[in-house]
Design an enzyme around this catalytic site. Structure first.
Site, PDB file in Angstrom:
ATOM      1  N   SER A   1       0.849  -1.194   0.000  1.00 45.85           N
ATOM      2  CA  SER A   1       0.000   0.000   0.000  1.00 45.85           C
ATOM      3  C   SER A   1       0.879   1.236   0.000  1.00 45.85           C
ATOM      4  O   SER A   1       1.969   1.238   0.600  1.00 45.85           O
ATOM      5  CB  SER A   1      -0.898   0.015   1.245  1.00 45.85           C
ATOM      6  OG  SER A   1      -1.568   1.263   1.364  1.00 45.85           O
TER       7      SER A   1
ATOM      8  N   TYR B   1      -2.100  -0.127  10.128  1.00 44.78           N
ATOM      9  CA  TYR B   1      -2.170  -0.754   8.804  1.00 44.78           C
ATOM     10  C   TYR B   1      -0.939  -0.383   7.976  1.00 44.78           C
ATOM     11  O   TYR B   1      -0.321  -1.241   7.331  1.00 44.78           O
ATOM     12  CB  TYR B   1      -3.451  -0.293   8.111  1.00 44.78           C
ATOM     13  CG  TYR B   1      -3.591  -0.701   6.671  1.00 44.78           C
ATOM     14  CD1 TYR B   1      -4.039  -1.965   6.320  1.00 44.78           C
ATOM     15  CD2 TYR B   1      -3.312   0.208   5.639  1.00 44.78           C
ATOM     16  CE1 TYR B   1      -4.195  -2.331   4.989  1.00 44.78           C
ATOM     17  CE2 TYR B   1      -3.462  -0.148   4.308  1.00 44.78           C
ATOM     18  CZ  TYR B   1      -3.906  -1.412   3.988  1.00 44.78           C
ATOM     19  OH  TYR B   1      -4.058  -1.765   2.674  1.00 44.78           O
TER      20      TYR B   1
END
Length: 246
Positions: A141, A155
């Site tokens: 990501s 995250y």
């Protein structure tokens, strides 16, 4: 030529589902890993078959070693020797500051986003090094490099771990003929945002991206497909950012 046989974790929705369909169009047979929604997984299987590929849906929690073993075993039994892995399964937990996060959510995040990725990569490495070839694409990501303060630094931290795994494993497996790369998506319009409690987040954040919009799952799938393909035969250890300039 033999058709590539690729395991896609988290393959029932979002980027994973788009990757399954794109890979099928490119000539892959696909094992669709999923954890809950069997109907969605079977719909992806149907889409793969419509594209001319073989497919099987396998329920597997990637944070559970036995499930990972079963996922790869069924893929091998039903489709043939696994040649590729799209290591996509991940969770985010609710949006919010780290100070307000729940310990159970943090543990689940680590279990799926790091341990699960490691378990799948390990099993793929075992199978692929024995064959002397293979391709792994991890889904990271853009959050790994911007930190995502106030939203999900937890995250982001797990995805930074995925980037480190990609680099190290590429160097470790290169001599065995196995390529390892990652794709780092930015803001992508998928169901993930609703799961975080912010269904309109992709549209809102997309307006601040240099390209002026959120990305589509199909655009990430195209990057995955390229990294899986012979066209990327000299690419390994790369983290390909597909984030609209953000």
């Amino acid at each position: 030529m033999e058709r590539p046989i690729t395991v896609v974790t988290g393959g029932s929705r979002g980027i994973g589902a788009a990757a399954c369909l794109r890979l099928a169009a490119d000539g892959h047979d696909v094992a669709v890993g999923y954890v809950r929604d069997s109907a969605a997984a079977e719909a992806v299987v149907a889409g793969v078959r419509e594209a001319g590929g073989r497919a099987v849906a396998v329920r597997a929690d990637t944070s559970v070693e036995a499930d990972v073993e079963r996922l790869f075993d069924i893929a091998g039994e039903r489709l043939g020797p696994v040649t590729g892995l799209v290591n996509n399964a991940a969770v985010t937990g609710p949006l919010g500051r780290l100070a307000d996060s729940d310990t159970a959510n943090l543990r689940r995040l680590l279990d799926v986003n790091l341990l699960g990725v490691l378990l799948c990569a390990r099993r793929a490495a075992q199978l692929m090094t024995a064959r002397g070839s293979g391709v792994i694409v991890n889904v990271s990501s853009g959050a790994a490099t911007i930190g995502s303060p106030g939203e999900y630094v937890h995250y982001a931290a797990t995805k930074a771990g995925v980037d480190a795994l990609t680099l190290g494993l590429a160097k470790e497996l290169g001599p065995d003929g196995v390529r390892v790369n990652a794709v780092a998506p930015g803001v992508i319009d998928t169901e993930m945002h609703a799961a975080m409690g912010a269904p309109g987040r992709a549209r809102k954040m997309g307006s601040a991206v240099p390209l002026g919009r959120a990305g589509r799952a199909e655009e990430i799938a195209a990057a995955i497909a390229w990294l899986m393909s012979p066209d990327a035969s000299y690419a390994t250890g790369a983290v390909l950012r597909v984030a609209g300039g953000r």
